[in-house]
Design a protein around this motif. Structure first.
Motif, PDB file in Angstrom:
ATOM      1  N   PHE A 107       0.111  11.620  -0.506  1.00 15.49           N
ATOM      2  CA  PHE A 107       0.005  10.143  -0.974  1.00 15.49           C
ATOM      3  C   PHE A 107      -0.731   9.990  -2.009  1.00 15.49           C
ATOM      4  O   PHE A 107      -1.506   8.828  -2.334  1.00 15.49           O
ATOM      5  CB  PHE A 107      -0.506   9.174   0.365  1.00 15.49           C
ATOM      6  CG  PHE A 107       0.234   9.327   1.605  1.00 15.49           C
ATOM      7  CD1 PHE A 107       1.581   8.790   1.739  1.00 15.49           C
ATOM      8  CD2 PHE A 107      -0.268  10.260   2.434  1.00 15.49           C
ATOM      9  CE1 PHE A 107       2.275   9.057   2.859  1.00 15.49           C
ATOM     10  CE2 PHE A 107       0.464  10.432   3.696  1.00 15.49           C
ATOM     11  CZ  PHE A 107       1.695   9.812   3.888  1.00 15.49           C
TER      12      PHE A 107
ATOM     13  N   GLN B 200      -2.973   0.344  -0.781  1.00 16.92           N
ATOM     14  CA  GLN B 200      -1.833   0.396   0.135  1.00 16.92           C
ATOM     15  C   GLN B 200      -1.883   1.491   1.014  1.00 16.92           C
ATOM     16  O   GLN B 200      -0.984   1.794   1.886  1.00 16.92           O
ATOM     17  CB  GLN B 200      -0.801   0.934  -0.825  1.00 16.92           C
ATOM     18  CG  GLN B 200      -0.659  -0.134  -2.310  1.00 16.92           C
ATOM     19  CD  GLN B 200      -0.045  -1.325  -1.967  1.00 16.92           C
ATOM     20  OE1 GLN B 200       0.822  -1.365  -1.265  1.00 16.92           O
ATOM     21  NE2 GLN B 200      -0.863  -2.292  -2.648  1.00 16.92           N
ATOM     22  N   LEU B 201      -2.907   2.073   1.459  1.00 11.73           N
ATOM     23  CA  LEU B 201      -2.931   3.097   2.401  1.00 11.73           C
ATOM     24  C   LEU B 201      -3.404   2.479   3.742  1.00 11.73           C
ATOM     25  O   LEU B 201      -3.909   1.064   3.702  1.00 11.73           O
ATOM     26  CB  LEU B 201      -4.491   3.771   2.045  1.00 11.73           C
ATOM     27  CG  LEU B 201      -4.065   4.912   0.943  1.00 11.73           C
ATOM     28  CD1 LEU B 201      -5.517   5.904   0.841  1.00 11.73           C
ATOM     29  CD2 LEU B 201      -2.990   5.868   1.104  1.00 11.73           C
ATOM     30  N   SER B 202      -3.061   2.936   4.908  1.00 11.16           N
ATOM     31  CA  SER B 202      -3.360   2.699   6.135  1.00 11.16           C
ATOM     32  C   SER B 202      -4.975   2.648   6.512  1.00 11.16           C
ATOM     33  O   SER B 202      -5.499   3.403   5.681  1.00 11.16           O
ATOM     34  CB  SER B 202      -2.649   3.322   7.291  1.00 11.16           C
ATOM     35  OG  SER B 202      -3.089   4.605   7.216  1.00 11.16           O
TER      36      SER B 202
ATOM     37  N   MET C  91      -5.954   6.419   6.764  1.00 10.66           N
ATOM     38  CA  MET C  91      -6.261   7.200   5.632  1.00 10.66           C
ATOM     39  C   MET C  91      -7.165   6.716   4.563  1.00 10.66           C
ATOM     40  O   MET C  91      -7.605   7.469   3.805  1.00 10.66           O
ATOM     41  CB  MET C  91      -4.635   7.097   4.851  1.00 10.66           C
ATOM     42  CG  MET C  91      -3.603   7.988   5.736  1.00 10.66           C
ATOM     43  SD  MET C  91      -2.392   8.493   4.920  1.00 10.66           S
ATOM     44  CE  MET C  91      -1.362   6.797   4.963  1.00 10.66           C
TER      45      MET C  91
ATOM     46  N   ARG D 198      -0.405   7.249  -4.421  1.00  8.70           N
ATOM     47  CA  ARG D 198      -0.266   5.859  -4.012  1.00  8.70           C
ATOM     48  C   ARG D 198      -1.673   5.191  -4.289  1.00  8.70           C
ATOM     49  O   ARG D 198      -2.891   5.855  -4.114  1.00  8.70           O
ATOM     50  CB  ARG D 198      -0.151   6.021  -2.405  1.00  8.70           C
ATOM     51  CG  ARG D 198       0.039   4.538  -1.971  1.00  8.70           C
ATOM     52  CD  ARG D 198       0.384   4.610  -0.403  1.00  8.70           C
ATOM     53  NE  ARG D 198       1.700   5.253  -0.064  1.00  8.70           N
ATOM     54  CZ  ARG D 198       2.072   5.164   1.062  1.00  8.70           C
ATOM     55  NH1 ARG D 198       1.455   4.777   1.933  1.00  8.70           N
ATOM     56  NH2 ARG D 198       3.333   5.843   1.586  1.00  8.70           N
TER      57      ARG D 198
END
Lengths: 310, 254
Positions: free
Chosen positions: A127, A134-136, A139, A130
């Motif tokens: 990722f 926008q990461l969880s 992450m 990214r």
């Protein structure tokens, strides 16, 4: 590696003075994983900010790797990694850009120290383009840890790194910490969760700015000297009130599916008879080993503030 | 904590193949379960498992793509306004207005739920007394310690005696004693007949529930009492049960 003596810090609001830290002492040798365990508002973050040179204590001294946090703050910053409780990376930069940014700030490159972060960074590398925002949750934590490590620090400060992260990511995160510890890093980590405390070499239980106990997890648990039992019956809510109202035990606290009870002496038959007389059935009573949470509760019950509002 | 009366059990939440699809992505995939009156039901799942989507449907905030559900006897697809009147909601992230005083917050929420002025007065007095907060009634909520805020937020969430109260990670970050005081309030409400629907990814919160469901990739993969699930998955702790299930998850939590 981390040394603190009589650290005290208070904040003044319009109406009152809030004591964040009260005469805190710490002595953490190199290579140790040390846990600061306490609820929100206990003073954990103030302690971290003082040790990472971001906040001045009102009094007391702190020394990191032989350097004074006030005089030598610039040198200390080169040698420590800090992951604050609030996600503090640049949300509109990508994963890779964030890492690049922190490497550049510390006059190094991703390539130079990649070996240290390889295991962690590989998990988020798919990722890398990214945006961090926008990461969880899991992450984000991995990226923040990578950024805190990119200049190869000797001491790592992690302020509630797993708050808001799910159980799987939490487990993975602690596996990474164990790996870093085995690489020789000294780690100071705070958490509100008692199960994470078990993984530290030593822990300090902190509440309202004071360290209530500082020892290995084993010794903390061993300090619970009274017999401790877990009890359940067919009417759990009623059971809690019956145990307390009839003073069958000195302490009764709900603990997941059970109620934990303790007293200097526990006569199982007396308790079972008393509860049966009150109409309880399916009573199960068994002696258990204390957890860190049991010890923490017992210590807190002796502090004044809880006597006031309970 | 188990508190299950084995006699007739009134169903308060019922979901049948409840599904929410966004384009090709099935966030909640045909979940079916029942929750009973006065039960404390834990709704667990990793980040991205579909918990929030499912809960939004149950609260009447999102219409199911397929399947059906009733909450307090009302259909989530056709009677969402009635559902909203019969449920309470509390999350740790947002619950109270920080710039309003304790009394103002109570009055505001009680007013939204349509309670009359005399009832609000009566409820406010009872609530302040129960929480031992009479001396703080004119204090701004932002000045209260976290534990007090949470207890106040929970009391306000059930001020209209809802059939169901939804609790979203209610006790993260509070000290062990305050946490227990909080759960005792939940038990007390459950004892009076309010059903508590608790979403959390902290297993220590889950252990306090009568029954637990665990969602993985949009589906309910396990449902039972904490003891039963530990037995079923041959695990010593709920954490272990959860890890055994969630490790197989395909979705990246986003």
């Amino acid at each position: 590696m981390i040394f603190a003596e009589q650290l005290t810090k208070s904040y003044r609001t319009k109406t009152e003075e809030v004591k964040a830290l009260l005469s805190v002492d710490l002595n953490i040798p190199k290579g140790e994983m040390f846990g600061v365990i306490g609820p929100d508002g206990a003073g954990k973050t103030s302690l971290f900010r003082i040790l990472t040179t971001l906040l001045l204590a009102d009094s007391g001294t702190a020394v990191i790797n032989g350097l004074d946090v006030v005089k030598d703050y610039a040198k200390i910053r080169q040698q420590i990694g800090y992951m604050p409780g609030r996600f503090s990376l640049y949300q509109d930069l990508t994963v890779e850009e964030n890492l690049q940014f922190f490497a550049t700030i510390f006059n190094t490159t991703i390539e130079e120290n990649y070996s240290l972060i390889k295991d962690i960074y590989e998990q988020i590398a798919p990722f890398k383009d990214r945006r961090a925002g926008q990461l969880s949750g899991g992450m984000k934590q991995k990226l923040a840890l990578s950024c805190a490590l990119i200049h190869r620090p000797e001491v790592l400060f992690l302020d509630e790194p797993t708050t808001g992260v799910d159980a799987v990511s939490r487990k993975e995160f602690w596996q990474m910490l164990q790996k870093l510890k085995s690489d020789g890093l000294t780690i100071l980590v705070s958490t509100p969760y008692m199960d994470e405390a078990e993984q530290c070499d030593r822990i300090a239980l902190i509440q309202e700015g004071k360290i209530l106990m500082n020892n290995t997890p084993e010794n903390v648990k061993a300090s619970f000297s009274d017999p401790l039992f877990a009890i359940r019956s067919n009417k759990m809510y009623q059971l809690l009130h019956d145990l307390r109202d009839d003073h069958l035990v000195q302490a009764a606290h709900i603990f997941g599916e059970d109620i934990h009870i303790s007293s200097e002496v526990i006569n199982q038959q007396v308790i079972i008879d008393a509860l049966q007389a009150k109409g309880h059935t399916q009573i199960q009573l068994k002696q258990i080993n204390p957890s860190i949470e049991d010890v923490f509760i017992k210590l807190l019950m002796h502090t004044e503030s809880h006597e006031q509002h309970s | 904590m188990n508190n299950i009366a084995n006699n007739q059990r009134e169903v308060v939440i019922s979901a049948t193949n409840l599904t929410k699809q966004f384009g090709d992505f099935i966030a909640t995939n045909a979940i079916s379960f029942e929750v009973y009156k006065g039960e404390i039901f834990g709704f667990l799942g990793a980040n991205g498992a579909g918990k929030t989507t499912a809960m939004k449907m149950l609260c009447g905030l999102s219409t199911p793509s397929r399947g059906s559900a009733t909450v307090a006897g009302f259909d989530v697809s056709t009677e969402s306004e009635k559902i909203k009147k019969n449920i309470g909601y509390m999350s740790q992230k947002f619950s109270l207005y920080e710039d309003l005083t304790v009394t103002e917050n109570i009055r505001f929420y009680a007013g939204i739920y349509g309670l009359s002025i005399p009832v609000i007065k009566e409820k406010t007095a009872a609530l302040l007394q129960q929480l031992n907060m009479e001396s703080q009634k004119n204090v701004l909520v932002k000045a209260l310690p976290l534990g007090w805020k949470q207890k106040l937020a929970f009391s306000i969430a059930i001020i209209h005696d809802p059939a169901v109260v939804f609790l979203d990670e209610p006790t993260g970050g509070v000290d062990p004693i305050t946490r227990r005081e909080f759960w005792e309030m939940i038990y007390s409400a459950a004892n009076r007949g309010t059903t508590a629907f608790v979403t959390t990814h902290y297993m220590d919160e889950a252990e306090y529930c009568n029954r637990i469901s665990i969602m993985v990739d949009g589906k309910i993969e396990a449902l039972g009492t904490p003891s039963d699930l530990k037995k079923e998955f041959n695990s010593a702790t709920m954490d272990d049960v959860f890890l055994k299930l969630a490790r197989n998850a395909k979705r990246i939590g986003d």
